[in-house]
Design an enzyme around this catalytic site. Sequence first.
Site, mmCIF file in Angstrom:
data_model
loop_
_atom_site.group_PDB
_atom_site.id
_atom_site.type_symbol
_atom_site.label_atom_id
_atom_site.label_comp_id
_atom_site.label_asym_id
_atom_site.label_seq_id
_atom_site.Cartn_x
_atom_site.Cartn_y
_atom_site.Cartn_z
ATOM 1 C CD GLU A 60 -3.382 -20.663 73.777
ATOM 2 O OE1 GLU A 60 -2.555 -21.229 73.024
ATOM 3 O OE2 GLU A 60 -3.319 -19.447 74.080
ATOM 4 C CG HIS A 129 6.293 -26.926 74.506
ATOM 5 N ND1 HIS A 129 7.186 -25.902 74.727
ATOM 6 C CD2 HIS A 129 5.536 -26.540 73.447
ATOM 7 C CE1 HIS A 129 6.991 -24.949 73.839
ATOM 8 N NE2 HIS A 129 5.992 -25.307 73.045
#
Length: 338
Positions: A60, A129
């Site tokens: 990321e 998540h």
Amino acid sequence: MATMNMLQAIRDALDLKMADDDNVVIFGEDVGYFGGVFRATDGLQKKYGKNRVFDAPISELGIIGAAVGMGAYGLRPVPEIQFADYILPAYDQIASEAARLRYRSSGEFFAPITIRTPCGGGIYGGQTHSQSPEALFTHVAGLKVVMPSNPYDAKGLLISSIEDDDPVIFFEPKRIYNGPFDGHHDRPVVPWSKHPASEVPEGLYRVPIGKAAVALEGSELTILAYGTMVHVAIAAAQESGINAEVIDLRTLLPLDEETIVASVKKTGRCIVLHEATQTSGFGAELATIVQEHCFYHLEAPILRVAGYDTPYPHAQEWDYFPGPARVIDAMREILETA
């Protein structure tokens, strides 16, 4: 006009902007051949080629760092962070580089980046998540933070975000990708096919960043919400019969204080509703703004309804969500206060 759910509206916005501007590029984990874990970019690599829609390593920090360089070079990158939970490794690049680039270069360089990322729960994704980290980004000067609640706004706001010269964090509530839910279980409140906001213009259009919307008009109290919680607020008002006004913030930074203040001054009561944990959540900022601007109009204390201050539960996520029942309890409490 076309009938779309939120995923289809997001994909349509990306498709139109890629056709409209050759400088728009999309990249991230699995967004190319696979079309994204939620299929938001499905078919775009085949249509526009691997130079404009491509996969990135599982880094990321690297994804956003590359996007900053692309933006400074003149491109308009739309990187995807596959889940908002994994955006933290890129936080330094977002807060220290992207948000400051225009200011530290005296306007010589820009970071016209739109960082798309699914947020919130609803898919039994567990602790890694399902989080809602929007408050971490509303504290960063130089960023814009957007979270739509319906297909019409999602498409129009995404187009506006891609065209903006400042970095935008574009949160997509995954729980309503395919339809709004009632907060208790997986049953839709209203199928997208019958939801007014599912009627989406087929061409390019813009929803302005920084402008809230009145999702439901009312006079007894105001509920400030965004993303999934807009649907929860509307469901609570409909189930309870209380004449609540629901404000869909749509954009958290910059924030439409004018619409918020006007509504609370009209109703005299305010509930702040969000899915993220309560402590230091964005609701605290909203409550402060209401107190600062509406103090002499308030007839009751401002109440917050939010996620619990615990690590995100897996098996109990539908109990964790602020649902209509909790909102109704808050509405009744605030109306009973003289």
